[in-house]
Scaffold this motif. Structure first.
Motif, short mmCIF file in Angstrom:
data_model
loop_
_atom_site.label_atom_id
_atom_site.label_comp_id
_atom_site.label_asym_id
_atom_site.label_seq_id
_atom_site.Cartn_x
_atom_site.Cartn_y
_atom_site.Cartn_z
N VAL A 107 0.86 -1.18 0.00
CA VAL A 107 0.00 0.00 0.00
C VAL A 107 0.90 1.23 0.00
O VAL A 107 1.57 1.52 0.99
N VAL A 108 0.96 1.90 -1.13
CA VAL A 108 1.71 3.15 -1.27
C VAL A 108 0.88 4.07 -2.16
O VAL A 108 0.06 3.60 -2.94
N GLU A 109 1.11 5.38 -2.03
CA GLU A 109 0.32 6.31 -2.83
C GLU A 109 0.57 6.16 -4.32
O GLU A 109 -0.32 6.28 -5.13
N LYS A 132 -1.69 5.26 -8.89
CA LYS A 132 -1.36 6.54 -8.26
C LYS A 132 -2.64 7.16 -7.72
O LYS A 132 -3.74 6.90 -8.23
N VAL A 133 -2.48 7.94 -6.68
CA VAL A 133 -3.62 8.64 -6.10
C VAL A 133 -3.99 9.78 -7.04
O VAL A 133 -3.19 10.68 -7.30
N LEU A 134 -5.20 9.72 -7.57
CA LEU A 134 -5.70 10.76 -8.45
C LEU A 134 -6.34 11.88 -7.64
O LEU A 134 -6.18 13.05 -7.96
N GLU A 135 -7.06 11.48 -6.57
CA GLU A 135 -7.77 12.45 -5.74
C GLU A 135 -7.79 11.97 -4.29
O GLU A 135 -8.25 10.87 -4.02
N ALA A 136 -7.26 12.77 -3.37
CA ALA A 136 -7.28 12.45 -1.94
C ALA A 136 -8.45 13.22 -1.31
O ALA A 136 -8.59 14.42 -1.51
N LYS A 137 -9.28 12.48 -0.58
CA LYS A 137 -10.44 13.08 0.08
C LYS A 137 -10.34 12.81 1.58
O LYS A 137 -9.55 11.97 2.02
N ALA A 138 -11.16 13.46 2.37
CA ALA A 138 -11.12 13.29 3.82
C ALA A 138 -11.49 11.87 4.24
O ALA A 138 -10.98 11.37 5.24
N GLU A 144 -5.98 5.90 -9.66
CA GLU A 144 -5.95 5.67 -11.10
C GLU A 144 -5.11 4.42 -11.34
O GLU A 144 -3.99 4.32 -10.84
N LEU A 145 -5.66 3.45 -12.08
CA LEU A 145 -5.00 2.17 -12.31
C LEU A 145 -4.71 1.99 -13.79
O LEU A 145 -5.62 2.07 -14.61
N ASP A 146 -3.46 1.76 -14.12
CA ASP A 146 -3.06 1.35 -15.46
C ASP A 146 -2.67 -0.12 -15.36
O ASP A 146 -1.66 -0.45 -14.74
N ILE A 147 -3.50 -0.98 -15.96
CA ILE A 147 -3.34 -2.43 -15.84
C ILE A 147 -2.78 -2.98 -17.16
O ILE A 147 -3.32 -2.69 -18.23
#
Length: 161
Positions: A107-109, A132-138, A144-147
Protein backbone atom coordinates in the motif's frame (compact mmCIF):
# COMPACT_ATOMS: atom_id res chain seq x y z
CA UNK A 1 -7.53 -41.22 -12.42
CA UNK A 2 -8.08 -39.30 -15.66
CA UNK A 3 -6.03 -36.38 -16.86
CA UNK A 4 -5.21 -34.43 -20.01
CA UNK A 5 -1.86 -33.22 -21.26
CA UNK A 6 -1.79 -30.59 -23.99
CA UNK A 7 1.18 -29.12 -25.82
CA UNK A 8 1.83 -25.50 -24.85
CA UNK A 9 1.58 -24.42 -28.48
CA UNK A 10 -2.23 -24.89 -28.33
CA UNK A 11 -2.60 -22.11 -25.78
CA UNK A 12 -3.42 -18.66 -27.08
CA UNK A 13 -1.52 -15.90 -25.26
CA UNK A 14 -3.27 -12.53 -25.11
CA UNK A 15 -2.39 -9.09 -23.81
CA UNK A 16 -4.68 -6.66 -21.99
CA UNK A 17 -4.56 -3.00 -21.13
CA UNK A 18 -7.13 -1.37 -18.85
CA UNK A 19 -7.28 2.19 -17.53
CA UNK A 20 -9.60 2.11 -14.50
CA UNK A 21 -10.37 3.99 -11.26
CA UNK A 22 -10.58 2.43 -7.80
CA UNK A 23 -12.55 4.20 -5.07
CA UNK A 24 -11.08 3.52 -1.63
CA UNK A 25 -13.41 4.84 1.10
CA UNK A 26 -12.25 4.20 4.66
CA UNK A 27 -14.37 6.77 6.48
CA UNK A 28 -17.69 8.55 6.32
CA UNK A 29 -21.14 7.02 6.38
CA UNK A 30 -20.53 4.37 3.70
CA UNK A 31 -17.00 2.89 3.93
CA UNK A 32 -16.04 0.04 1.60
CA UNK A 33 -13.58 -1.56 4.01
CA UNK A 34 -13.60 -2.56 7.66
CA UNK A 35 -11.09 -3.52 10.36
CA UNK A 36 -11.46 -7.22 11.30
CA UNK A 37 -8.30 -7.83 13.40
CA UNK A 38 -6.70 -5.30 15.73
CA UNK A 39 -3.99 -6.74 18.02
CA UNK A 40 -3.52 -3.28 19.65
CA UNK A 41 0.27 -3.33 19.27
CA UNK A 42 2.13 0.02 19.24
CA UNK A 43 3.26 -0.45 15.62
CA UNK A 44 -0.21 -1.75 14.58
CA UNK A 45 1.56 -4.95 13.41
CA UNK A 46 -0.99 -7.58 12.44
CA UNK A 47 -3.90 -5.21 11.84
CA UNK A 48 -6.10 -6.71 9.14
CA UNK A 49 -8.71 -4.91 7.06
CA UNK A 50 -11.13 -6.49 4.59
CA UNK A 51 -12.08 -4.46 1.51
CA UNK A 52 -14.66 -4.39 -1.28
CA UNK A 53 -13.54 -1.41 -3.36
CA UNK A 54 -15.56 -0.48 -6.48
CA UNK A 55 -13.58 -0.13 -9.72
CA UNK A 56 -14.98 2.25 -12.35
CA UNK A 57 -14.44 2.67 -16.09
CA UNK A 58 -13.94 6.43 -15.74
CA UNK A 59 -13.67 9.28 -13.30
CA UNK A 60 -16.57 11.43 -14.51
CA UNK A 61 -20.19 11.65 -13.43
CA UNK A 62 -21.20 8.98 -15.95
CA UNK A 63 -18.78 6.35 -14.62
CA UNK A 64 -19.87 2.72 -14.34
CA UNK A 65 -18.70 0.04 -11.90
CA UNK A 66 -16.97 -2.62 -14.01
CA UNK A 67 -15.34 -4.62 -11.19
CA UNK A 68 -14.76 -4.84 -7.45
CA UNK A 69 -11.39 -5.21 -5.67
CA UNK A 70 -12.22 -7.71 -2.94
CA UNK A 71 -9.68 -8.95 -0.39
CA UNK A 72 -7.58 -7.87 2.57
CA UNK A 73 -4.76 -5.57 3.50
CA UNK A 74 -2.49 -6.31 6.46
CA UNK A 75 -0.07 -4.25 8.55
CA UNK A 76 2.89 -6.52 7.80
CA UNK A 77 5.96 -4.82 9.35
CA UNK A 78 6.90 -4.56 13.01
CA UNK A 79 9.34 -1.65 12.78
CA UNK A 80 7.43 0.69 10.47
CA UNK A 81 3.95 1.24 9.16
CA UNK A 82 3.80 -0.92 6.04
CA UNK A 83 0.62 -2.45 4.67
CA UNK A 84 0.34 -5.24 2.08
CA UNK A 85 -2.67 -5.84 -0.21
CA UNK A 86 -3.99 -9.22 -1.36
CA UNK A 87 -7.18 -9.09 -3.41
CA UNK A 88 -9.06 -10.15 -6.53
CA UNK A 89 -10.41 -7.74 -9.10
CA UNK A 90 -13.71 -9.45 -9.89
CA UNK A 91 -15.31 -8.17 -13.09
CA UNK A 92 -19.05 -7.40 -13.16
CA UNK A 93 -19.51 -5.89 -16.62
CA UNK A 94 -21.14 -8.02 -19.32
CA UNK A 95 -18.00 -8.60 -21.39
CA UNK A 96 -15.78 -9.97 -18.59
CA UNK A 97 -18.38 -11.03 -15.97
CA UNK A 98 -17.05 -13.79 -13.72
CA UNK A 99 -13.42 -13.25 -14.74
CA UNK A 100 -10.88 -12.01 -12.22
CA UNK A 101 -7.31 -10.84 -11.71
CA UNK A 102 -5.45 -11.85 -8.54
CA UNK A 103 -3.38 -8.93 -7.22
CA UNK A 104 -0.85 -8.33 -4.46
CA UNK A 105 1.58 -5.63 -3.38
CA UNK A 106 2.34 -2.83 -0.95
CA UNK A 107 0.00 0.00 0.00
CA UNK A 108 1.71 3.15 -1.27
CA UNK A 109 0.32 6.31 -2.83
CA UNK A 110 2.16 5.75 -6.07
CA UNK A 111 3.65 2.42 -7.07
CA UNK A 112 2.90 -1.02 -8.41
CA UNK A 113 0.87 -4.10 -7.64
CA UNK A 114 1.68 -7.48 -9.18
CA UNK A 115 -0.92 -9.48 -11.08
CA UNK A 116 -0.13 -13.05 -10.03
CA UNK A 117 -3.03 -14.93 -11.58
CA UNK A 118 -6.42 -14.76 -13.19
CA UNK A 119 -9.59 -16.71 -13.86
CA UNK A 120 -12.24 -16.89 -16.59
CA UNK A 121 -11.19 -14.93 -19.66
CA UNK A 122 -8.00 -13.87 -17.84
CA UNK A 123 -6.84 -17.33 -16.76
CA UNK A 124 -3.19 -17.57 -15.75
CA UNK A 125 -2.72 -13.78 -15.99
CA UNK A 126 0.62 -12.22 -15.13
CA UNK A 127 1.31 -8.53 -15.18
CA UNK A 128 1.49 -5.25 -13.34
CA UNK A 129 -0.82 -2.49 -12.15
CA UNK A 130 0.68 0.98 -12.03
CA UNK A 131 -1.30 2.99 -9.50
CA UNK A 132 -1.36 6.54 -8.26
CA UNK A 133 -3.62 8.64 -6.10
CA UNK A 134 -5.70 10.76 -8.45
CA UNK A 135 -7.77 12.45 -5.74
CA UNK A 136 -7.28 12.45 -1.94
CA UNK A 137 -10.44 13.08 0.08
CA UNK A 138 -11.12 13.29 3.82
CA UNK A 139 -12.82 9.86 3.88
CA UNK A 140 -10.69 8.06 1.27
CA UNK A 141 -9.19 8.47 -2.17
CA UNK A 142 -9.51 7.64 -5.84
CA UNK A 143 -6.72 5.59 -7.39
CA UNK A 144 -5.95 5.67 -11.10
CA UNK A 145 -5.00 2.17 -12.31
CA UNK A 146 -3.06 1.35 -15.46
CA UNK A 147 -3.34 -2.43 -15.84
CA UNK A 148 -1.09 -4.38 -18.22
CA UNK A 149 -1.11 -8.17 -18.28
CA UNK A 150 -0.63 -11.26 -20.39
CA UNK A 151 -3.10 -14.14 -20.08
CA UNK A 152 -4.14 -17.34 -21.84
CA UNK A 153 -7.47 -17.33 -23.65
CA UNK A 154 -9.14 -19.87 -25.85
CA UNK A 155 -11.34 -22.77 -24.84
CA UNK A 156 -11.67 -23.64 -21.14
CA UNK A 157 -9.59 -26.59 -20.01
CA UNK A 158 -11.30 -29.71 -18.77
CA UNK A 159 -10.05 -32.40 -16.45
CA UNK A 160 -11.10 -36.01 -16.51
CA UNK A 161 -12.57 -35.94 -20.03
Amino acid sequence: MAFNIAPVSTLQKNELYFHLYLHHTYGGSNPNQTLIVDPKLPTKFGRTVVNDWPVYDGNGTDKTIVARAQGVHIQAAMSLRRWENYFSIVFEDDRFKGSSLQVMGPVVEQGEWAIVGGTGQFRMAQGIIFKKVLEAKADGNILELDIHAFYYGGQPWTLGV
